[in-house]
Design a protein around this motif. Structure first.
Motif, PDB file in Angstrom:
ATOM      1  N   SER A 226       1.275  -0.894   0.194  1.00 54.89           N
ATOM      2  CA  SER A 226      -0.282  -0.274   0.246  1.00 54.89           C
ATOM      3  C   SER A 226       1.025   1.567   0.128  1.00 54.89           C
ATOM      4  CB  SER A 226      -1.058  -0.199   1.387  1.00 54.89           C
ATOM      5  OG  SER A 226       0.008   0.474   2.258  1.00 54.89           O
ATOM      6  N   ASN A 227       2.181   1.067   0.763  1.00 56.45           N
ATOM      7  CA  ASN A 227       2.867   2.291   0.668  1.00 56.45           C
ATOM      8  C   ASN A 227       3.779   2.166  -1.028  1.00 56.45           C
ATOM      9  OD1 ASN A 227       4.744   0.920   3.614  1.00 56.45           O
ATOM     10  ND2 ASN A 227       2.584   2.847   3.270  1.00 56.45           N
ATOM     11  N   LEU A 228       3.599   1.200  -1.654  1.00 52.92           N
ATOM     12  CA  LEU A 228       4.199   1.355  -2.856  1.00 52.92           C
ATOM     13  C   LEU A 228       3.501   0.985  -4.313  1.00 52.92           C
ATOM     14  CD1 LEU A 228       6.816  -0.824  -1.485  1.00 52.92           C
ATOM     15  CD2 LEU A 228       7.277   1.387  -1.985  1.00 52.92           C
ATOM     16  N   ARG A 229       2.380   1.527  -4.379  1.00 47.64           N
ATOM     17  CA  ARG A 229       1.486   2.036  -5.068  1.00 47.64           C
ATOM     18  C   ARG A 229       2.490   3.271  -7.528  1.00 47.64           C
ATOM     19  NH1 ARG A 229      -4.189   0.682  -3.733  1.00 47.64           N
ATOM     20  NH2 ARG A 229      -3.819   0.684  -2.259  1.00 47.64           N
ATOM     21  N   GLU A 230       3.177   3.964  -6.927  1.00 45.92           N
ATOM     22  CA  GLU A 230       3.070   4.490  -7.773  1.00 45.92           C
ATOM     23  C   GLU A 230       4.723   4.995  -7.676  1.00 45.92           C
ATOM     24  OE1 GLU A 230       1.011   6.183 -10.330  1.00 45.92           O
ATOM     25  OE2 GLU A 230      -0.832   4.812  -8.948  1.00 45.92           O
ATOM     26  N   PRO A 231       5.310   4.795  -8.987  1.00 48.99           N
ATOM     27  CA  PRO A 231       6.583   5.434  -8.893  1.00 48.99           C
ATOM     28  C   PRO A 231       6.789   6.600  -7.881  1.00 48.99           C
ATOM     29  CG  PRO A 231       6.164   5.243 -10.779  1.00 48.99           C
ATOM     30  CD  PRO A 231       5.066   5.130 -10.514  1.00 48.99           C
ATOM     31  N   GLN A 232       6.832   7.589  -7.545  1.00 52.75           N
ATOM     32  CA  GLN A 232       6.267   8.768  -6.694  1.00 52.75           C
ATOM     33  C   GLN A 232       6.215   8.573  -5.457  1.00 52.75           C
ATOM     34  OE1 GLN A 232       4.593   8.692 -10.192  1.00 52.75           O
ATOM     35  NE2 GLN A 232       2.864   9.984  -9.076  1.00 52.75           N
ATOM     36  N   ASP A 233       6.177   7.068  -4.869  1.00 58.06           N
ATOM     37  CA  ASP A 233       6.184   6.884  -4.024  1.00 58.06           C
ATOM     38  C   ASP A 233       6.925   6.374  -3.150  1.00 58.06           C
ATOM     39  OD1 ASP A 233       3.038   6.499  -3.527  1.00 58.06           O
ATOM     40  OD2 ASP A 233       2.526   4.779  -4.263  1.00 58.06           O
ATOM     41  N   ILE A 234       8.138   6.265  -4.039  1.00 60.53           N
ATOM     42  CA  ILE A 234       9.538   5.511  -3.631  1.00 60.53           C
ATOM     43  C   ILE A 234       9.717   7.247  -2.666  1.00 60.53           C
ATOM     44  CG2 ILE A 234      11.357   5.769  -4.479  1.00 60.53           C
ATOM     45  CD1 ILE A 234      10.809   2.806  -4.522  1.00 60.53           C
ATOM     46  N   ASP A 235       9.621   7.943  -2.979  1.00 62.80           N
ATOM     47  CA  ASP A 235       9.724  10.044  -2.587  1.00 62.80           C
ATOM     48  C   ASP A 235       9.769   9.662  -1.196  1.00 62.80           C
ATOM     49  OD1 ASP A 235      11.422  11.595  -3.384  1.00 62.80           O
ATOM     50  OD2 ASP A 235       9.816  12.610  -3.700  1.00 62.80           O
ATOM     51  N   ARG A 236       7.803   9.386  -0.487  1.00 64.26           N
ATOM     52  CA  ARG A 236       7.769   9.312   0.241  1.00 64.26           C
ATOM     53  C   ARG A 236       9.095   8.545   1.640  1.00 64.26           C
ATOM     54  NH1 ARG A 236       1.300   9.523   0.332  1.00 64.26           N
ATOM     55  NH2 ARG A 236       1.341   6.896  -0.246  1.00 64.26           N
ATOM     56  N   VAL A 237       8.371   6.555   1.045  1.00 63.41           N
ATOM     57  CA  VAL A 237       9.260   6.199   1.481  1.00 63.41           C
ATOM     58  C   VAL A 237      11.083   6.663   2.283  1.00 63.41           C
ATOM     59  CG1 VAL A 237      10.730   3.723   1.388  1.00 63.41           C
ATOM     60  CG2 VAL A 237       8.284   4.162   0.350  1.00 63.41           C
TER      61      VAL A 237
END
Ligand code: ASP
Ligand code: MG
Length: 466
Positions: free
Chosen positions: A11-22
């Motif tokens: 659920s934290n890894l859906r879109e390429p941009q999600d990596i940024d939040r991680v």
């Protein structure tokens, strides 16, 4: 200094941009960590479909093309993620090559099953682990590109040893604790792919669907972590599913048993087995929400060994439709010894887990996961079970459970909980099929007609939360 194990799920890894939040979260911790990552959202399901297609179409060009198409899709997806997250072109090219090599391995496995037309269990587990193997490599490289000292740590390299049961293994702590904690001792950010460990001979064995939570908990247990921090996209455990009741409350404190029962009875936030490795080690689980950066590292729910009995006892009402009843009828089944032994043996031989058993003189009710019903029915129908005249199935049901420390207490409040829940449901017209209290210290549940699930949830939630 003790390390924190931090888990990021699909659920934290859906879109390429999600990596940024991680990456932002990792920076916020500002200390060495052990990260455990799942596959990107939907990848494991797609890999399962791929295996199925390769197997069913064994020998046909179309099936081979389909699985190769899928690994090609994965290549493109990873390329997009890299483009969005690693600026340096040389570093990006190196990472793309490394990911490409893993995808080539995956391709070889798929070609293998395409040729032999069968999927040995060890191959199935190996293939399904690739979603996680791609995530860990990718995240490690992105962290490095942002100047964070990160290192990928594969379960096979750190000695995360399992009991060897394919598809549903458990960690072998005796074999793993020393090697895992030694391997993860350096002061860097380790990135471990979740979902699998290896058997004594080094073969990949999965921890079951949703098993990355269990991976993270096992590693936390091995290294004696300060805490296990699980990042989600919701405000921790809630008093009910927000899809079924309006304005459920967020629960700030749960003990291990409550969290385990809530997960068992349908709360999707944690895998039901997550508390198992932590239970007697007193390592807290903290649930945080990645979509609320303003809260920093403050958790929504903390799960530990402490008892917290609240005024109305019930902390949450959970429910699931992943349940079915297998009924063995016979006028004397309740009085005959050995029937259950035969039943449980047969189901065990078929790898079918029993969720619960409720018996009476004329019927034995076995609760199972819905997916297992057909296989269980077939397995039991094959056998002659003395005293059983008829076996029937029912999957038009759902479970609704109330969970809270004190549900079983002898106090006036405690002993009234199950009957309050049941009365509230019945008074509102819910068709209750079965009810049980007493099996767990912290949970009581009822089986209701499936169409009445949401109504039951709403009524029972209202009863305890106004
Ligand atoms: N990716 C695996 C699954 O979908 C494991 C996990 O997400 O925890 O089941
Ligand atoms: Mg998961």
């Amino acid at each position: 200094m003790k390390k924190i194990v931090v888990k990021f799920g699909g659920s934290n890894l859906r879109e390429p941009q999600d990596i940024d939040r991680v990456v932002n979260v990792v920076q916020k911790y500002g200390r060495p960590l052990v990260l455990v990552v799942s596959a990107f959202y939907g990848i494991t399901n797609a890999l399962i479909a791929c295996v199925q297609a390769a197997k069913e179409g064994a020998g046909t060009k179309a099936a081979l093309a389909e699985s190769q198409n899928y690994t090609q899709t994965l290549r493109l997806l990873k390329k997009q993620i890299l483009e969005a997250n690693i600026d340096d072109t040389a570093h990006r090219a190196r990472t793309e090559k490394a990911l490409g090599e893993r995808l080539d391995q995956l391709d070889r496995y798929l070609t293998g099953i395409h040729c032999i037309g069968d999927v040995p269990t060890f191959v199935n587990d190996a293939i399904l682990s690739y979603g996680e193997r791609l995530s860990s490599l990718l995240l490690t490289e992105v962290l490095l590109s942002r100047g964070i000292a990160a290192r990928e740590a594969l379960p096979e390299d750190i000695g995360l040893i399992t009991d060897g049961v394919f598809g549903n293994s458990a960690c072998d702590f005796l074999a793993s604790t020393a090697t895992v904690s030694q391997a993860l001792a350096d002061d860097v950010v380790f990135v471990v792919p979740g979902f699998y460990g290896v058997d004594q001979s080094g073969k990949t064995t999965l921890f079951g669907r949703g098993g990355s939570d269990y991976s993270a908990a096992s590693i936390a247990a091995c290294i004696g972590a300060e805490s296990l921090d699980v990042w989600k996209d919701v405000d921790g455990f809630l008093s009910a599913d927000p899809g079924a009741v309006s304005a459920p409350r967020s629960i700030s404190q749960l003990n291990y048993l409550e969290a385990a029962e809530l997960s068992y009875f349908g709360a999707k936030i944690l895998h039901p087995r997550t508390v198992e490795p932590l239970f007697d080690r007193d390592i807290p689980i903290r649930i945080l929400n990645i979509t609320r950066p303003e809260r920093g590292l403050q958790p929504y729910t903390i799960i530990d060994a402490q008892r917290h009995v609240t005024h109305d006892v019930v902390k949450s009402v959970s429910s699931t439709e992943d349940v079915a009843i297998l009924k063995l009828h016979g006028p004397g089944v309740g009085f005959k010894s050995g029937i259950l032994a035969q039943v449980t043996n047969t189901l065990d031989q078929h790898g079918i887990n029993i969720k619960s058993v409720l018996t009476a003189q004329t019927a034995i009710n076995i609760l199972l996961a819905r997916d297992h019903l057909e296989a269980a029915y077939a397995a039991l129908s094959e056998h002659h079970l003395a005293g059983v005249v008829n076996v029937s199935c029912d999957d038009a049901v759902a479970i609704v459970a109330v969970v809270g420390d004190g549900v079983l207490d002898a106090s006036d409040v405690g002993s009234a909980i199950a009957s309050r829940a049941l009365s509230a449901a019945l008074a509102g017209g819910v068709r209750v099929r079965l009810a049980a209290a007493g099996a767990s210290e912290v949970a009581a549940y009822m089986l209701v007609q499936q169409e009445d699930r949401k109504l039951a949830l709403k009524l029972v939630h209202e009863e305890f939360f106004g």
